[in-house]
Design a protein around this motif. Structure first.
Motif, PDB file in Angstrom:
ATOM      1  N   ILE A 137      34.866  40.725  47.240  1.00  0.00           N
ATOM      2  CA  ILE A 137      36.288  40.414  47.403  1.00  0.00           C
ATOM      3  C   ILE A 137      36.660  40.369  48.873  1.00  0.00           C
ATOM      4  N   LEU A 159      41.830  41.955  31.835  1.00  0.00           N
ATOM      5  CA  LEU A 159      40.523  41.910  32.482  1.00  0.00           C
ATOM      6  C   LEU A 159      39.421  41.789  31.437  1.00  0.00           C
ATOM      7  N   TYR A 194      39.040  44.846  40.373  1.00  0.00           N
ATOM      8  CA  TYR A 194      40.099  43.943  39.939  1.00  0.00           C
ATOM      9  C   TYR A 194      41.316  44.719  39.450  1.00  0.00           C
ATOM     10  N   THR A 238      44.911  44.165  41.019  1.00  0.00           N
ATOM     11  CA  THR A 238      46.029  43.756  40.182  1.00  0.00           C
ATOM     12  C   THR A 238      47.177  44.751  40.286  1.00  0.00           C
ATOM     13  N   LEU A 296      40.730  36.303  38.059  1.00  0.00           N
ATOM     14  CA  LEU A 296      39.708  37.020  38.816  1.00  0.00           C
ATOM     15  C   LEU A 296      38.524  37.386  37.935  1.00  0.00           C
ATOM     16  N   SER A 297      38.821  37.922  36.774  1.00  0.00           N
ATOM     17  CA  SER A 297      37.726  38.446  35.964  1.00  0.00           C
ATOM     18  C   SER A 297      36.988  37.349  35.214  1.00  0.00           C
TER      19      SER A 297
END
Ligand SMILES: Nc1ncnc2c1ncn2[C@@H]1O[C@H](COP(=O)(O)OP(=O)(O)OP(=O)(O)O)[C@@H](O)[C@H]1O
Ligand SMILES: [Mg+2]
Lengths: 373, 318
Positions: A22, A273, A231, A235, A196-197
């Motif tokens: 990230i 997620l 994540y 988040t 993202l996931s």
């Protein structure tokens, strides 16, 4: 000899690595964090379903003291904004067709004459119906103005016998920002978590690194949880940022406890997620993952009550909406922020969200096999 | 340091029997029988798409066998896949480390994921950095390393958990000759420590360095043996033929001429000369090679593979 249990070390190794990914990719990080904030500002300022300042043209054909009073009444209401005085019926309709005004008010020549001879005086209100809520509001307000004027004429200088004094609970100014932003916050959070996931495992498939991972003793729960942790943190940071901006910039008061809201958000983020990771295990490319993520997000955005009130949906949609975690968190977020709801009202939301979170997480784990196919 | 290991019941690191891998109805690996002993460097060769990678993945437990069983390090690959995987190293054909992480971060990640204790991590990393010469590149992003160093890093990451068997899928593809030689020297050091290696390659010089070589063609393992044994295979030099090496000034023209000659079964350029399979009684004059020097020779490994592939192709077509 083999360690078959869950290994904290392995999970943390995965989490650490994912954190590095990230921070090594500032562009993605920036867009993931910044785009929702940008959207918050765009939507927060632009979306205003409260009707006010409707551009209006007036044609006062009567041109008497009575009609002038009426014009002033319209001018004084916050709902209308007189953009122009015009001098023919045609001008009125042209202004509306040209989009310069949404409402046209025509006071006929015989307005005062009719009033004086105690006949009904007509007031013509022409409304552009293409924006239905504006139209409805314009009609309501003009009716109210006319009614008030009529009553006053009938009963003279006496006080009005009945007057409604509405008291609106929870959102006293009926500001749409108060209604929208809590929902927006949830929707943004959902979008970020899934996007993202959904890439998390597919990226490793595309790069061939997953094959190498399969050769290690890492287990599905360690890998899935390890990827989830960064994540989750990201988040939550985003959620808190939007919450902060909502309170400070958009001045939405928070009636309940922020901690209650955060505690309800946790299982929601888990669910999102988990869903993203599930998508990631199912598809082979990032594009496919993106499409599938979009595909699952769209219905949940429209049916969650974020834009269209749940209560006015046909009943089948109402039932479908209950399946989306988004629906539950939006309701809970509005509850906490607008109505000051607490655990007594929201424990059921919490139970539902935790069940959904655990379910989607378990699903992702079950679908993850350490095998190439 | 790399740890010696006790031999298994039959002393075999890999014992594959009739292993078959299918993708739907397509058979990518067909009834392959293969053994690899401890400390052996086994070379796996074959054209593109012949099934080398698929066979390796099967032996690692990454792909299920449709038929057959394989015992790796004394355990059944299918039944005890996790236990087997924890003792083997695998370097996939495609570079598969994290390019956005530094060399050290990649090593740290694999150390963690293999569950090494901090002390062990330290010890292994120091040892492998020393062994591979990676020290100056440890803080560089893996994606920015040159091909040779990338491969060394990948190998080192596959060695962290002290595997007793390593699969290397085309480890030297696309790297320069010096880096190739360095990598092979590294492999021989591992082999000397008792670690078994299975290496796929398209380079004949690398095949020559292997203790034993297997040749896969269209999913079938056609030949297995030492390079010397393979060259003596009866199918490679059929009765009534012999291999010649012909040194001429214009190899290209010579090759044309030989290929047009009915007494020549096969001819290929081999460095500065030409290798040809000819009828045993054909003289230099019969071949029409003029003043070129002609000597008897044994077939090269390439000759072996080309010849048996042709025979196989004719069998399947017939
Ligand atoms: N996941 C898969 N699904 C379907 N077919 C596959 C799959 N993986 C490989 N194949 C097919 O199996 C055959 C063998 O492939 P494999 O990768 O094992 O060849 P290879 O010998 O490693 O080739 P190369 O020298 O190019 O690496 C090929 O025809 C390939 O297309
Ligand atoms: Mg291959």
């Amino acid at each position: 000899m083999m360690n078959n249990g869950f290994s904290m070390q392995r999970m943390l190794s995965v989490a650490r690595k994912e954190f590095l990914h990230i921070i090594r990719d500032p562009a993605t990080l920036f867009f993931a964090l910044f785009i929702p904030v940008l959207e918050l500002f765009m939507l927060g300022y632009a979306i205003n379903t409260n009707v006010s300042n409707v551009p209006t043209v007036i044609f006062d054909a009567a041109n008497t003291k009575d009609s002038e009073n009426l014009v002033r009444a319209f001018e004084n209401s916050k709902d209308f904004r007189i953009v122009r005085q015009v001098y023919s019926d045609l001008d009125v309709s042209q202004a509306i067709v040209a989009g310069k005004a949404k409402v046209g008010i025509i006071i006929p020549q015989d307005y005062s004459k009719n009033l004086e001879s105690r006949r009904t005086a007509y007031l013509k209100v022409i409304v552009d119906g293409s924006e239905s809520n504006v139209a409805a509001e314009a009609i309501n307000v003009s009716n109210a103005l006319a009614l008030r004027d009529s009553l006053q004429r009938i009963i003279g200088s006496q006080f009005l016998p009945v007057e409604v004094s509405p008291q609106i609970l929870f959102n006293p100014d009926t500001r749409s920002a108060n209604f929208f932003i809590p929902g927006l916050m949830v929707v943004m959070c959902q979008m970020m978590a899934i996007m993202l996931s959904a890439n998390a495992i597919v990226r490793e498939k595309e790069n061939g690194t997953l094959e190498q991972l399969f050769m290690t003793p890492v287990k599905a729960p360690e890998l899935i949880l390890g990827k989830l942790i960064p994540y989750l943190v990201l988040t939550f940071v985003e959620f808190c940022t939007i919450l902060f901006l909502m309170r400070t910039v958009f001045q939405v008061p928070i009636a309940g406890h922020v901690l209650t809201l955060l505690a309800l958000t946790l299982p929601f983020v888990f669910a999102m997620l988990g869903l993203g990771l599930y998508i990631s295990t199912r598809v082979g490319t990032r594009e496919a993952a993106g499409q599938m993520a979009m595909g699952t997000m769209m219905p949940s955005i429209f049916l969650s009550g974020y834009v269209f009130p749940l209560d006015s949906m046909p009943w089948p949609f109402w039932y479908i909406a209950q399946v989306f975690p988004t629906t539950w968190l939006i309701d809970a977020a509005r509850g906490v922020i607008l109505r000051g709801a607490g655990w007594r009202e929201l424990w059921i939301h919490s139970a539902v969200l935790w069940s959904m979170g655990i379910f989607s997480f378990a699903l992702a784990m079950m679908k993850f096999h350490k095998r190439l196919t | 340091m790399l740890g010696m290991n006790a031999p298994f019941q039959n002393g075999l690191t890999i014992d594959a029997r009739d292993v078959t891998v299918r993708f739907g109805t397509f058979t990518a690996v067909n009834k392959v029988n293969l053994t690899v002993s401890q400390g052996e460097v086994f070379g796996l060769l074959g054209p593109n798409g012949s099934g080398k990678t698929t066979l390796i993945r099967g032996l690692c437990g990454l792909l299920p066998f449709a038929e057959g069983v394989a015992t790796v390090l004394g355990r059944d690959v299918t039944a005890e896949s996790e236990a087997v995987r924890s003792q083997i190293g695998y370097m996939s054909q495609k570079f598969s480390l994290y390019e956005d992480l530094t060399a050290r971060e990649n090593m740290d990640f694999y150390s963690g994921i293999y569950g090494l204790s901090p002390a062990k991590t330290h010890e292994r990393q120091d040892f492998l950095i020393e062994l591979s010469g990676l020290a100056p590149y440890m803080e560089r992003r893996a994606g920015r390393l040159s091909g040779g160093w990338k491969q060394r890093l990948a190998l080192v990451c596959a060695l962290l958990h002290e595997p007793k068997l390593i699969f290397l899928d085309e480890p030297t593809a696309g790297i320069d000759p010096v880096a190739r030689r360095d990598l092979w020297n590294l492999l021989f050091r591992l082999s000397a420590e008792g670690i078994s290696l299975v290496v796929t390659t398209h380079y004949m010089d690398e095949a020559e360095r292997c203790a034993r070589v297997g040749y896969i063609y269209m999913a079938n393992l056609l030949a297995v043996g030492t390079p010397a044994d393979l060259k003596k295979l009866p199918g490679v030099t059929p009765l009534g033929t012999r291999w010649l090496e012909i040194f001429g000034t214009d190899s290209a023209a010579l090759l044309e001429k030989l290929r047009g000659n009915l007494r020549v079964q096969q001819a290929t350029i081999f460095g500065q000369s030409i290798h040809a399979l000819v009828e045993a009684d054909a003289t230099a004059a019969d071949l029409g090679v003029g003043s070129a020097r002609v000597v008897d020779t044994e077939p090269s490994l390439e000759d072996v593979f080309v010849t048996i592939s042709r025979a196989q192709a004719m069998n399947t077509n017939a």
